[in-house]
Scaffold this motif. Structure first.
Motif, mmCIF file in Angstrom:
data_model
loop_
_atom_site.group_PDB
_atom_site.id
_atom_site.type_symbol
_atom_site.label_atom_id
_atom_site.label_comp_id
_atom_site.label_asym_id
_atom_site.label_seq_id
_atom_site.Cartn_x
_atom_site.Cartn_y
_atom_site.Cartn_z
ATOM 1 N N ASP A 177 0.925 -1.046 -0.062
ATOM 2 C CA ASP A 177 0.071 0.001 0.070
ATOM 3 C C ASP A 177 1.009 1.228 0.017
ATOM 4 O OD1 ASP A 177 -2.414 -1.368 0.187
ATOM 5 O OD2 ASP A 177 -2.322 -1.404 2.344
ATOM 6 N N ARG A 178 0.502 2.277 -0.714
ATOM 7 C CA ARG A 178 1.065 3.485 -0.577
ATOM 8 C C ARG A 178 1.166 3.759 1.042
ATOM 9 N NH1 ARG A 178 -1.970 7.483 -4.175
ATOM 10 N NH2 ARG A 178 -2.130 5.563 -5.507
ATOM 11 N N PRO A 179 2.207 4.437 1.536
ATOM 12 C CA PRO A 179 2.629 4.722 2.695
ATOM 13 C C PRO A 179 1.620 5.712 3.333
ATOM 14 C CG PRO A 179 4.176 5.965 1.673
ATOM 15 C CD PRO A 179 3.399 4.958 0.614
ATOM 16 N N ILE A 180 0.963 6.688 2.479
ATOM 17 C CA ILE A 180 0.024 7.503 3.263
ATOM 18 C C ILE A 180 -1.064 7.770 2.297
ATOM 19 C CG2 ILE A 180 1.538 9.590 2.382
ATOM 20 C CD1 ILE A 180 0.479 11.162 4.797
ATOM 21 N N ALA A 181 -2.349 7.553 2.550
ATOM 22 C CA ALA A 181 -3.674 7.702 1.660
ATOM 23 C C ALA A 181 -4.942 8.026 2.221
ATOM 24 C CB ALA A 181 -3.566 6.290 0.852
ATOM 25 N N ASP A 182 -5.823 8.439 1.609
ATOM 26 C CA ASP A 182 -6.899 8.948 2.315
ATOM 27 C C ASP A 182 -7.182 9.979 3.349
ATOM 28 O OD1 ASP A 182 -8.083 6.747 0.285
ATOM 29 O OD2 ASP A 182 -7.791 5.306 1.544
ATOM 30 N N TRP A 183 -7.573 9.605 4.448
ATOM 31 C CA TRP A 183 -7.700 10.507 5.365
ATOM 32 C C TRP A 183 -6.213 11.044 5.908
ATOM 33 C CZ3 TRP A 183 -11.328 13.902 5.672
ATOM 34 C CH2 TRP A 183 -12.824 13.515 5.652
ATOM 35 N N ASP A 184 -5.364 10.132 5.997
ATOM 36 C CA ASP A 184 -3.895 10.442 6.385
ATOM 37 C C ASP A 184 -3.240 11.532 5.671
ATOM 38 O OD1 ASP A 184 -4.141 8.330 8.161
ATOM 39 O OD2 ASP A 184 -3.032 6.954 7.035
ATOM 40 N N ILE A 185 -3.653 11.518 4.483
ATOM 41 C CA ILE A 185 -3.011 12.689 3.392
ATOM 42 C C ILE A 185 -3.839 14.124 4.031
ATOM 43 C CG2 ILE A 185 -2.826 13.654 1.259
ATOM 44 C CD1 ILE A 185 -2.826 11.095 -0.028
ATOM 45 N N VAL A 186 -4.897 14.027 4.173
ATOM 46 C CA VAL A 186 -5.710 15.296 4.904
ATOM 47 C C VAL A 186 -5.264 15.708 6.078
ATOM 48 C CG1 VAL A 186 -8.014 16.088 5.287
ATOM 49 C CG2 VAL A 186 -7.792 14.394 3.364
ATOM 50 N N VAL A 187 -5.136 14.813 6.808
ATOM 51 C CA VAL A 187 -4.678 14.953 8.282
ATOM 52 C C VAL A 187 -3.334 15.654 8.277
ATOM 53 C CG1 VAL A 187 -4.006 14.021 10.547
ATOM 54 C CG2 VAL A 187 -6.312 13.336 9.539
ATOM 55 N N LYS A 188 -2.444 14.816 7.466
ATOM 56 C CA LYS A 188 -1.017 15.636 7.426
ATOM 57 C C LYS A 188 -1.110 16.702 6.635
ATOM 58 C CE LYS A 188 3.667 14.235 6.336
ATOM 59 N NZ LYS A 188 4.289 14.539 7.628
ATOM 60 N N ASN A 189 -1.687 17.102 5.714
ATOM 61 C CA ASN A 189 -1.715 18.486 4.916
ATOM 62 C C ASN A 189 -2.155 19.660 6.087
ATOM 63 O OD1 ASN A 189 -1.166 19.289 2.575
ATOM 64 N ND2 ASN A 189 -2.709 18.349 1.632
#
Length: 516
Positions: free
Chosen positions: A310-322
């Motif tokens: 799996d890609r290391p960061i996706a979906d809500w993880d991207i939103v949260v990190k952003n």
């Protein structure tokens, strides 16, 4: 199925027999060819894709707010003027709103396919909304609470709420269709493996509806009849060696292997070429004789697949990190603005020339980004291409430059990259200069899987830096250690991990010994 690790993949590297110069020329030509092919095929489809999970989550959030807002508005306009503030209404409103969201989810109307059909799915939504109120009325009757709530309020909330929900779903349908036309709801996909297995997989995927896949073609190392130029109507685009460059330029989201589960060694060899990419990798299992329990599979429509990477960061993880980067970065900019201003003044006074130094570096997915730093060298000595790394007592560095490099104050302008450009994170693998070298060799030629550190957006500080691996990389061991720490961070990322790294960064700067 076996679980593949990074070490397994690295050990599958075949021996290199081609002369280095010839191999470099062949690699450069292949990269140019694949970049051009990707631009031709993908066209404008390289915009970042929307995550269906995030889209559904946003729809649910807006619907929750609409339901609560409608209930509060009707109470404020009708109930409050007559009976005043009634606290039990403000308990019932969010309770019913939460229940409604659960019912809508159970009715399966929070999918991209449902969003595209507001009329047919609107009937299901109306049925779910009616079920919520019928359940509420039954509960109030059984608990003898019917006298506590106004019937006019209840009917008004039901009617107005339903109208707003249906109007919202029509607005969502318009937005989803617009995103679909732009290709931003598609998972850009390629298949690895031709022949009969690839043909079966492509035909199975083609018969699925609303999978959200946009299949560009097939990659296969074989050049004989087992991998023809056209498979199930899709073109063969190249060999697996060509895929990484194509994937980067076409912004591929998903790679599906059409290989038997038992072909472990070949899988390892192919995965070694692809694990450096920020993509999802799946192994098709529809034609396999091995039958696992249904929960062992994930599914593309009705086609079973096994998750490999799996890609290391996706979906809500991207939103949260952003959000984390933008909010905390903005706070840092405000708090550190006096330091930024003071540093800019002393840099200007110390030596003639611009205050800021701009340099191209590798960012996420090997894309080139321009980063900002306070200038720490004399203008006529600036090294944009990192021909020579800065060493201890380097005469190219100004007096102020030595101090700001030692304390990393020169990195502070990168907060503008984080907050305004969004091409850097606060925490992540440090972006390296394009031509950076260790022991006269480019990093990617020293460290196997070097580009895997670009699977995540680079950062101002990182796990390698707080562990002492910053500054000059004059030996292969130093860059190897830095990459190892970067990969550990990528595989174990979390917001708490980011907070920890930010918290210990000032202490790491105090005891740093390798920054000149």
């Amino acid at each position: 199925m076996n679980t593949f690790t990074v070490d397994d993949i690295k050990q599958a590297e075949p021996a290199r027999t081609m002369p280095e110069a010839t191999a470099a020329e062949d690699l450069a030509a292949r990269r140019r060819r694949m970049a051009l092919l990707a631009e031709t095929i993908a066209g404008s489809d390289t915009r970042p894709a929307w995550s269906p999970i995030v889209l559904a989550g946003l729809v649910r959030l807006v619907e929750f707010l609409l339901i609560c807002g409608t209930g509060v508005a009707v109470h404020t306009l009708y109930v409050s003027p007559v009976w005043g503030f009634e606290p039990h209404y403000y308990i019932a409103i969010p309770t019913l709103a939460c229940f409604a969201i659960v019912v809508f989810q159970a009715f399966n109307i929070n999918t991209v396919a449902a969003f595209r059909a507001p009329i047919s799915q609107g009937l299901r939504l109306a049925g779910g909304w009616a079920l919520v109120f019928l359940t509420a009325i039954a509960a109030a009757f059984l608990l003898k609470l019917e006298g506590m709530f106004s019937r006019v309020w209840l009917v008004s909330w039901f009617t107005i709420g339903l109208a707003l929900l249906l109007a919202w779903r029509f607005a969502v349908a318009i937005g989803v269709r617009w995103l679909t036309r732009r290709g931003q709801l598609d998972r850009r996909t390629v298949v690895v493996g031709g022949g009969e297995a690839g043909d079966q997989l492509l035909r199975a995927l083609s018969h699925q509806k609303d999978t959200g896949l946009r299949i560009y073609g097939v990659f296969d190392d074989r050049a004989d009849d087992r991998a023809p130029d056209v498979i199930a109507g899709y073109p063969k685009l190249g060999s697996v060696d060509d895929l990484p460059e194509f994937a980067r330029h076409a912004r591929i989201d998903l790679v599906v292997f059409a290989l038997p589960v038992t072909a472990e060694q070949r899988l390892l060899e192919l995965l070694r070429k692809l694990w450096v990419l920020p993509i999802d990798i799946r192994l098709a299992a529809h034609a396999s004789k091995l039958r696992l329990r249904p929960r062992s599979y994930s599914w593309i429509g009705s086609v079973p697949v096994l998750d490999v990477f799996d890609r290391p960061i996706a979906d809500w993880d991207i939103v949260v990190k952003n959000l984390f980067d933008r909010v905390i970065g903005a706070i840092c900019l405000i708090v550190l603005s006096p330091v930024l201003l003071a540093t800019a003044i002393v840099v200007k006074l110390d030596s003639p020339g611009p205050i800021l130094f701009r340099q191209k570096r590798y960012g996420f997915n090997n894309e080139l980004i321009e980063i900002y730093k306070f200038r720490s060298m004399y203008v006529d000595q600036l090294d944009y291409n990192v021909v020579k790394q800065v060493t201890r007592d380097d005469p190219r560095v100004t007096k102020v430059g030595r101090f700001i490099r030692r304390t990393s104050l020169d990195e502070l302008p990168q907060l503008f990259n984080v907050v305004f450009k969004g091409n850097l994170s606060l925490v992540g693998p440090r972006p390296h200069a394009i031509n950076a070298k260790a022991a006269e060799h480019e990093y990617e030629k020293i460290v196997d899987g070097y580009f895997a550190r670009h699977r995540m957006q680079p950062g101002i500080t990182g796990w390698a830096q707080v562990n002492g691996w910053r500054g000059e990389t004059d030996t292969p061991e130093k860059i190897q250690q830095r990459v190892d720490f970067d990969l550990f961070y990528i595989e174990n990322w979390s917001i708490l991990f980011d907070l920890y790294i930010l918290a210990v960064t000032p202490f790491a700067l105090v005891k740093a010994e390798n920054a000149y």
